[in-house]
Design an enzyme around this catalytic site. Structure first.
Site, PDB file in Angstrom:
ATOM      1  N   ASN A 215      53.970 -73.950  56.177  1.00 24.88           N
ATOM      2  CA  ASN A 215      53.437 -72.568  56.483  1.00 24.88           C
ATOM      3  C   ASN A 215      53.947 -71.725  55.100  1.00 24.88           C
ATOM      4  OD1 ASN A 215      52.959 -69.989  57.356  1.00 24.88           O
ATOM      5  ND2 ASN A 215      53.942 -70.354  59.318  1.00 24.88           N
TER       6      ASN A 215
ATOM      7  N   HIS B 247      44.879 -69.977  59.319  1.00 25.66           N
ATOM      8  CA  HIS B 247      46.190 -69.933  58.715  1.00 25.66           C
ATOM      9  C   HIS B 247      47.023 -71.524  59.118  1.00 25.66           C
ATOM     10  CE1 HIS B 247      50.398 -69.073  58.337  1.00 25.66           C
ATOM     11  NE2 HIS B 247      50.659 -68.898  59.353  1.00 25.66           N
TER      12      HIS B 247
ATOM     13  N   CYS C 213      51.031 -63.298  58.114  1.00 25.33           N
ATOM     14  CA  CYS C 213      50.176 -64.537  57.713  1.00 25.33           C
ATOM     15  C   CYS C 213      48.545 -64.101  58.061  1.00 25.33           C
ATOM     16  CB  CYS C 213      50.468 -65.489  58.797  1.00 25.33           C
ATOM     17  SG  CYS C 213      52.258 -65.814  58.782  1.00 25.33           S
TER      18      CYS C 213
END
Length: 332
Positions: free
Chosen positions: A289, A259, A115
Site C-alpha cells: 500500500n 487503490h 489514498c
C-alpha cells in the site's frame, strides 16, 4: 456531471526505491510469517525508501511521464502533487518538482486527500483543463514515504505499507469523463497520523481543544476492521456512482484500477460490483500500500505492460483516510 470536455493521458511514469523488503524480513522481528501476510493482504514485497525524499521519488516519476508524453517541463501549465508524507511543511512538494523540471510556466500546489489523492488530483486537473483555454498540459504527481510514519512494532499495520511515486501528464480531449468524490469526516480516527504539536514560547495550552486522536507519537494508526468495512463499501459505491453519471454499466469498463490497499478489499468490492478480477489491475503483491501513489504506479504498469490500450475505458477508484473516496471514468 459528465463533462463535454474529457481528458487524455499523454504520458505516465513511476518510481520505486531499489530497496526491496519481503515478508520474511518482518518475521525476523515480529510474530508473523510470509504465509500469514500473503493470505491476509496479498502482499509479498514492498519498496522502502533508503533516504530518498518524497519530492525526489515524485521527480523521477514525473520525468518519465514527461518523456512518455513527449513534452518539456516548460509546456506544463499546472503541477498538482498529492502526498501525506511531504518533506516540508512548506513549500509545497509541487514547487520543488516544478523547480527541478524547469516548469517555469506552471502553477504548483499540493493536495492531501490520503489514498484518494491521485483520483482527486486527476479530477482537479480535468476541471482546470475544461475551464482554462490557455492550459494545455497538467502534471499530476503522487509521492509517498509511508515508512517514515509506520510503526514497525505494530504487526497489523507495518506489513502493509511501501514507498514510491507515480505520475501522469493530462491534456484536453473531447469525450467521456465522469467523476464522483465524497468524504465522511466522522471516520477521522479510523486512520490517522499526528502532526507536530509543539506549543509556542508564549503558549501555556490553557485553551487547547480536546483531541480525538491519540496524543502519543506521530505514527500512522488505523482501526483495521473499521477501515475494511469502509473500503469494501466505498469502492463499489464510487464506481457505481461514476457509471450512473455516465449512463454506463460495469460491463463497459475495460480496466478498473483501484487503490492497492489489500487484496481482500479488492476481491470483496469486485463481488459487490459483479466485476471480474481479470479486468482489475492488481500489483500490490510487489509494492504494498503506497497510499496516493498506488493508483498511478498501477496505471503506469498497466500502460507499459499493454494491459491498458488507447480507446479503452478505464476507471480509477480510491478510498482512504478522512475518510475519503473517489472515482473517475474516462477513455484512455
Amino acid at each position: 456531471m459528465v463533462f463535454l470536455t474529457g481528458i487524455r493521458i499523454a504520458g505516465t511514469g513511476r518510481y520505486v526505491p531499489p530497496l526491496t523488503v519481503d515478508n520474511n524480513a518482518f518475521a525476523a522481528f515480529l510474530d508473523t510469517s510470509d504465509e500469514w501476510i500473503r493470505s491476509r493482504t496479498g502482499i509479498v514485497t514492498r519498496h522502502i525508501s533508503d533516504g530518498e525524499p518524497s519530492w525526489y521519488m515524485g521527480l523521477q516519476a514525473a520525468r518519465q511521464a514527461l518523456e512518455a508524453a513527449g513534452i518539456s517541463g516548460q509546456q506544463l501549465g499546472l503541477i498538482i502533487d498529492t502526498t501525506v508524507t511531504p518533506d516540508y511543511v512548506t513549500p509545497a512538494t509541487a514547487c520543488v518538482i516544478q523547480r527541478e523540471l524547469g516548469a517555469v510556466n506552471a502553477m504548483a500546489f499540493d493536495v492531501n486527500s490520503a489514498c484518494t489523492g491521485f483520483v482527486c488530483g486527476v479530477d482537479m486537473a480535468a476541471r482546470y483543463l475544461a475551464t482554462d483555454p490557455e492550459l494545455s498540459y497538467v502534471l499530476v504527481v503522487s509521492n509517498e514515504n509511508l515508512s517514515r510514519i509506520t510503526d514497525f512494532s505494530d504487526r497489523s499495520s507495518c506489513i502493509l505499507f511501501g514507498d514510491g511515486a507515480g505520475a501522469c501528464v493530462l491534456e484536453k480531449k473531447q469525450g467521456l469523463y465522469s467523476a464522483y468524490m465524497m468524504a465522511d469526516g466522522t471516520g477521522v480516527t479510523s486512520l490517522y497520523a499526528n502532526a507536530n504539536r509543539r506549543l509556542s514560547l508564549f503558549s501555556k495550552g490553557e485553551h487547547a481543544v480536546p483531541e480525538e486522536t491519540d496524543p502519543q507519537g506521530d505514527f500512522l494508526r488505523q482501526e483495521g476492521r473499521a477501515v475494511y468495512r469502509f473500503a469494501t463499501e466505498a469502492m463499489p459505491r464510487a464506481v457505481q456512482q461514476v457509471l450512473d453519471k455516465a449512463g454506463m454499466t460495469a460491463a463497459e469498463i475495460d480496466l478498473l484500477i483501484p487503490h492497492q490497499a489489500n487484496l481482500r478489499i479488492i476481491e470483496t468490492a469486485a463481488k459487490k460490483l459483479q466485476f471480474p478480477m481479470e479486468r482489475i489491475m492488481v500489483d500490490l503483491d510487489k509494492y504494498g500500500n503506497t497510499s496516493s501513489a498506488s493508483i498511478p504506479i498501477a496505471l503506469d504498469e498497466a500502460v507499459r505492460s499493454g494491459r491498458l490500450n488507447r480507446g479503452d475505458r478505464v476507471c480509477l477508484v480510491g478510498f482512504g483516510a478522512g475518510l475519503t473516496m473517489g472515482a473517475v471514468l474516462f477513455e484512455y
